[in-house]
Each structure stands twice: as C-alpha cells, then as structure tokens.
Design an enzyme around this catalytic site. Structure first.
Site, PDB file in Angstrom:
ATOM      1  N   GLU A 209       0.938  -1.189  -0.105  1.00 60.65           N
ATOM      2  CA  GLU A 209       0.026   0.115   0.173  1.00 60.65           C
ATOM      3  C   GLU A 209       0.883   1.174  -0.063  1.00 60.65           C
ATOM      4  O   GLU A 209       1.308   1.488   0.979  1.00 60.65           O
ATOM      5  CB  GLU A 209      -0.939   0.214   1.233  1.00 60.65           C
ATOM      6  N   CYS A 243      -2.378   9.499   2.414  1.00 61.71           N
ATOM      7  CA  CYS A 243      -1.833   8.948   1.481  1.00 61.71           C
ATOM      8  C   CYS A 243      -2.909   9.211   0.274  1.00 61.71           C
ATOM      9  O   CYS A 243      -2.324   9.452  -0.968  1.00 61.71           O
ATOM     10  CB  CYS A 243      -1.683   7.417   1.697  1.00 61.71           C
TER      11      CYS A 243
HETATM   12  P1  NAD Z   1       8.076   4.914   4.954  1.00 60.37           P
HETATM   13  O1  NAD Z   1       8.257   3.935   3.748  1.00 60.37           O
HETATM   14  O2  NAD Z   1       9.137   5.588   5.394  1.00 60.37           O
HETATM   15  O3  NAD Z   1       7.853   3.663   6.270  1.00 60.37           O
HETATM   16  C1  NAD Z   1       6.843   2.758   6.336  1.00 60.37           C
HETATM   17  C2  NAD Z   1       7.380   1.642   7.129  1.00 60.37           C
HETATM   18  O4  NAD Z   1       8.528   0.987   6.587  1.00 60.37           O
HETATM   19  C3  NAD Z   1       7.796   2.077   8.541  1.00 60.37           C
HETATM   20  O5  NAD Z   1       7.401   1.023   9.584  1.00 60.37           O
HETATM   21  C4  NAD Z   1       9.431   2.074   8.923  1.00 60.37           C
HETATM   22  O6  NAD Z   1       9.883   1.686  10.008  1.00 60.37           O
HETATM   23  C5  NAD Z   1       9.713   1.201   7.547  1.00 60.37           C
HETATM   24  N1  NAD Z   1      10.855   1.551   6.972  1.00 60.37           N
HETATM   25  C6  NAD Z   1      11.361   2.683   6.440  1.00 60.37           C
HETATM   26  N2  NAD Z   1      12.377   2.743   6.068  1.00 60.37           N
HETATM   27  C7  NAD Z   1      12.864   1.449   5.781  1.00 60.37           C
HETATM   28  C8  NAD Z   1      14.072   0.817   5.145  1.00 60.37           C
HETATM   29  N3  NAD Z   1      14.998   1.567   4.643  1.00 60.37           N
HETATM   30  N4  NAD Z   1      13.926  -0.522   5.344  1.00 60.37           N
HETATM   31  C9  NAD Z   1      13.061  -1.378   5.736  1.00 60.37           C
HETATM   32  N5  NAD Z   1      12.020  -0.852   6.568  1.00 60.37           N
HETATM   33  C10 NAD Z   1      11.935   0.611   6.674  1.00 60.37           C
HETATM   34  O7  NAD Z   1       6.588   5.601   4.759  1.00 60.37           O
HETATM   35  P2  NAD Z   1       6.063   6.528   5.821  1.00 60.37           P
HETATM   36  O8  NAD Z   1       7.050   7.858   5.846  1.00 60.37           O
HETATM   37  O9  NAD Z   1       5.675   5.975   7.041  1.00 60.37           O
HETATM   38  O10 NAD Z   1       4.860   6.845   5.128  1.00 60.37           O
HETATM   39  C11 NAD Z   1       4.637   7.877   4.178  1.00 60.37           C
HETATM   40  C12 NAD Z   1       4.287   6.904   2.832  1.00 60.37           C
HETATM   41  O11 NAD Z   1       3.446   6.134   2.925  1.00 60.37           O
HETATM   42  C13 NAD Z   1       3.851   7.919   1.734  1.00 60.37           C
HETATM   43  O12 NAD Z   1       4.384   7.899   0.504  1.00 60.37           O
HETATM   44  C14 NAD Z   1       2.366   7.621   1.781  1.00 60.37           C
HETATM   45  O13 NAD Z   1       1.787   8.119   0.585  1.00 60.37           O
HETATM   46  C15 NAD Z   1       2.275   6.376   2.101  1.00 60.37           C
HETATM   47  N6  NAD Z   1       1.135   5.780   2.664  1.00 60.37           N
HETATM   48  C16 NAD Z   1       0.220   4.880   1.934  1.00 60.37           C
HETATM   49  C17 NAD Z   1      -0.907   4.609   2.410  1.00 60.37           C
HETATM   50  C18 NAD Z   1      -1.595   3.515   1.305  1.00 60.37           C
HETATM   51  O14 NAD Z   1      -2.836   3.109   2.266  1.00 60.37           O
HETATM   52  N7  NAD Z   1      -1.565   3.513   0.452  1.00 60.37           N
HETATM   53  C19 NAD Z   1      -1.070   4.924   3.629  1.00 60.37           C
HETATM   54  C20 NAD Z   1      -0.406   5.876   4.418  1.00 60.37           C
HETATM   55  C21 NAD Z   1       0.946   6.160   3.843  1.00 60.37           C
END
Ligand code: NAD
Length: 454
Positions: A209, A243
C-alpha cells in the site's frame, strides 16, 4: 529479542489449526475491539502527543474505521470463509468442484506513521479474520502511538498468536530477512521496493500500500462551492499527511478565480489562524523542513505561515504552478495544495498519464461524458467523483494502489482475500470412470476427447 523465535512459535501455533476455527477468529476480533474501546482515552492521548490531533479526528479517521472493519468481519466471516461451489466441466463428470479459503500462516504487517492505528490495525483485522497469526511493526515515527499499540497488544494477546515488535529501519531490515507467509506493507514507494525485494527471496506474497501524487480534476461545470468545500477538508485533514489526499488540483482556467476564492473561504471557515484545535502538526522537523522547502513564496495564493516550534504549517494554496515546479516533483504529504490551470482537458490528461499511476484520483464535474472519459482513460488505485478521500470510508470498496502506488488491496472482504489462499478442489466419486484418458489411445478416444475438450 530473537525474532526468529517468535516466528517459530507462531508457526507452531498456526500448525495447531486453532486460528482456523471461526469461533476463535470472531472471539479474537471482538477482544481486539473491546481492548481498543476500553483504552480509547489513552489511545487518543498518544495520538495527541504525536500530532496534536483532536479526539474527534482520532475517532473519525483512525478508530471508527478499525471498529467498522471488525464489525463487518465478525458479521461476514462465516460466509467469507466457507467453501464456494463452482461448476465442473464435462471432462470431469461426475464430480463436484469447490474452493476452500485458507489462512496463509505467519503474517508480517508494517504500518506507516500518518494514521498509526488505522494503517496498522485494519490489516491486522483482515489477517485475524482470515485465520493467520500476526507480527505487527508499527511505524517508529509516532513514538507514543507505537508504544501504546505495543503495550496493549503485547499485554493482552499471546506472542505466538499476535505480537507487536517496535523499531525502525534496523529492526525492520532484520525482520525482512526472515521468512513469513505474507507481508503487508504500508508506506513509501521507495521502501515498498525494499520490502518487495526481501519478500522475493522467500517467495513471500506481498500487499504493498504505497503513495504517489493524486490529482483532483476540477472541470468547469462542477459546483464550485461544494467542490472547494470537499477539497479543503480532504486536503487539510491530518495537515495533508494522508496518502489519498488530493496532492494537486487541475482546474479549468475559466473558473480558476472563483475556485481559488472558494478554497480560501473554506480554509478560513474550517481553520482559523494558529488554531491547533482542529488542525494537526507536521510529524517531525525533517518533514517540516522538507515541506517549507516546497513552498515558493512568489506562488503563494493563500497561507504560507508557519511556526517551527509548533511544527505548524498553515493550509497553503499555491497558484500559477506548472508540472516543472519543485512542488510537483514529489508526493507532497503536507498542507500545500498546488493549483494548475488548463484550457484543454485532453492535453492535461495526457500530461497526467505520463506520470506514475497515483493511489487516488478525483474528478469534480457534472459532465457525465467527461467524467466517464477520465475514469476510463486514467489508471489509479481508487477515487471519487465529486468528492475526495471519502471512498476509503466505504468498506465495500477494495482499497489499494496500482503500479507505483502499490499492489493488492484490502478493507472488507478484499482484506480477507489478501490474507487467504484459495485452495481449488476437484472432488470425484469412485463409482464411474470414463476410461478415455488412459492408453491405449484409439482414434475413437481421440474423437471423443476432441468433442469433450474442444
Ligand atoms: P516509509 O516507507 O518511510 O515507512 C513505512 C514503514 O517502513 C515503517 O514501518 C518504517 O519503519 C519502515 N521503513 C522505513 N525505511 C525502511 C527501510 N529502509 N527498510 C525497511 N523498512 C523501512 O513511509 P512513511 O513515511 O511511514 O509513510 C509515508 C508514505 O506512505 C507516503 O508515501 C504515503 O503516501 C504512503 N502511505 C500509503 C498508504 C496507503 O494506504 N497506500 C497509507 C499511508 C501512507
């Protein structure tokens, strides 16, 4: 903590088949709901500490969706999990055919920070309903929300069934090396790729997602006032950290002025200056600085004020924006709404199509033909006509992205499916055998088989 030990314990528990029991699944879902309800004040307080978000918004945008998912699952679980009869082809006569939904096993759910409860727990509900065991890793960024989720769940659920592991990149990187039966990830496209690669190593199925730049088309025959009202709500909810927030607006040039004025009117009505009661903070300094950097002062139509100590950025409208501007190069994920004008809908649609497929798209218009054309020609996860964001609140609509905005979907039955395998069974009796498929192959058999299979 030895994460492999937790996985092994969950594998063992899963293999006892207890989680496959419908009564058990319903009981767990009800237990989760009761736990959340009993702890609502503490859950709201944690979100307030992380975002300065009101109890009203925490309930409306986080908890109510989870409750709704639980209620639907409890009500529909028996039907979703029952075997489905399908027709049998002639070549297999006599036989019956059916599909048995089965849970996948040990699942790993990773949440994003912007809606810490909803984005972690809605997939948990789906995984529970489908009969899996669960390891949940909420985002580490909203520290208070992550901590309370871990505390509540780890105190009330046995770790071999459902456990929360807290942590950041290092913890997640370690976890992703291990073998799960399903990974459900919510977050950025960049990290989505990391998750997908790690999952490929074990051939683990994934739901991703992700995000993207979701456009809102505002056509000249829309109800301008209502469009502005709905867009202002959708964009500045959670200070744009949603998002599926409309990332930018494409407005017919002939109504630009009136539309901008209407946007301004609703911003003033919903959020008075420095009103932190109905408005949310930017999650951290890093995002605060990133967002400020996207605001070109000479393009501000309205807003632009900010306060570093409060991590406050006022609802901001940018005008005279083009696709080449800085603000159009990345997902904004904050309270900045760029407005781009167009004179030729086909041209602007072609431009949008050159960009990665967004998570959402919104069309505001009374012109059915143009609405239908946009819905037909553009590819995006999901969206709304004459509204924005609200499609997420309808549990009957599968929620998910396409292309760069993700793969797979959930909510309601779609969530159940995301965490299930559908086992196909052909079930034959012993009393009849056509003998046609067996050697020796005669010309008569060939004729008959051509008739049956042709
Ligand atoms: P992110 O990708 O930075 O983090 C999400 C998860 O990944 C967290 O649990 C984090 O600990 C982990 N993570 C971060 N970096 C990592 C790495 N290098 N290796 C492994 N795991 C890692 O995203 P975010 O900043 O929490 O959220 C923002 C993004 O998420 C935006 O792009 C937004 O559009 C998207 N989003 C999508 C939805 C959806 O339902 N499609 C919902 C909310 C947010």
């Amino acid at each position: 903590m030895d994460h492999q030990k937790i996985i092994t314990a969950q594998q063992l528990y899963f293999s006892s088949d207890e989680t496959k029991n419908i009564v058990f699944r319903k009981a767990q879902l009800k237990k989760l709901k009761a736990l959340l309800i009993a702890n609502e004040p503490a859950l709201c307080e944690a979100i307030y500490k992380d975002f300065k978000k009101s109890t009203f918004e925490t309930y409306a945008t986080e908890l109510s969706l989870v409750y709704h998912e639980i209620d639907t699952a409890v009500k529909k679980l028996a039907r979703w999990s029952s075997r489905q009869r399908v027709a049998t082809n002639m070549a297999n006569f006599p036989a019956k055919s059916y599909i048995i939904p089965e849970p996948l096993g040990v699942t790993f759910i990773m949440g994003a920070w912007n809606y810490p409860y909803q984005l972690s727990l809605a997939p948990v509900v789906a995984a529970m309903a489908a009969g899996n065991t669960i390891i949940l890793k909420p985002s580490e960024i909203p520290v208070h929300s992550s901590a309370i989720l871990a505390k509540l769940i780890n105190e009330h659920f046995p770790p071999d069934y459902f456990t929360v592991i807290e942590g950041g990149v290092e913890v997640t990187t370690g976890l992703l090396k291990l073998k799960f039966d399903k990974i459900f990830f919510t977050g950025s496209t960049t990290v989505g790729k990391i998750v997908y690669k790690a999952a490929a190593e074990h051939l683990t199925p994934v739901t991703l997602e992700l995000g993207g730049k979701s456009p809102a088309f505002v056509l000249k025959d829309c109800n301008i006032n209502r469009t502005a009202q709905r867009l202002v709500w959708a964009k500045f909810l959670n200070a744009g950290q949603t998002c599926i927030a409309p990332d930018y607006v494409l407005v017919d040039q002939s109504i630009e002025k009136e539309f901008l004025e209407a946007l301004k009117k609703y911003i003033q009505q919903f959020y008075s200056e420095n009103n932190f009661e109905n408005y949310v903070q930017i999650i951290n300094d890093k995002n605060f600085e990133r967002l400020l950097n996207l605001i070109e002062p000479n393009k501000i139509y309205f807003g632009g004020n900010h306060n570093k100590t409060e991590r406050y950025i006022a609802p901001t409208i940018l005008q005279n924006v083009s696709f080449n501007d800085k603000v159009m190069q990345e997902e904004i994920f904050g309270p900045i709404l760029p407005v781009i004008t167009f004179t030729d809908l086909n041209k602007i649609t072609a431009e949008v199509k050159q960009h990665p497929k967004p998570l959402s798209c919104y069309v505001f218009s009374n012109n059915t033909k143009q609405v239908e054309h946009l819905l037909h020609t553009l590819s995006f996860g999901g969206g709304a006509v004459n509204d924005a964001v609200m499609h997420i609140s309808n549990g009957h609509l599968p929620f998910g992205g396409v292309g760069n905005s993700g793969m797979g979907n959930y909510h309601g039955e779609a969530g159940f499916k995301a965490f299930s395998h559908y086992k196909s069974i052909l079930h034959k009796p012993f009393w009849f055998e056509a003998n046609m498929k067996y050697a020796p192959y005669t010309s008569l058999k060939l004729k008959l088989i051509k008739k049956l299979l042709g």
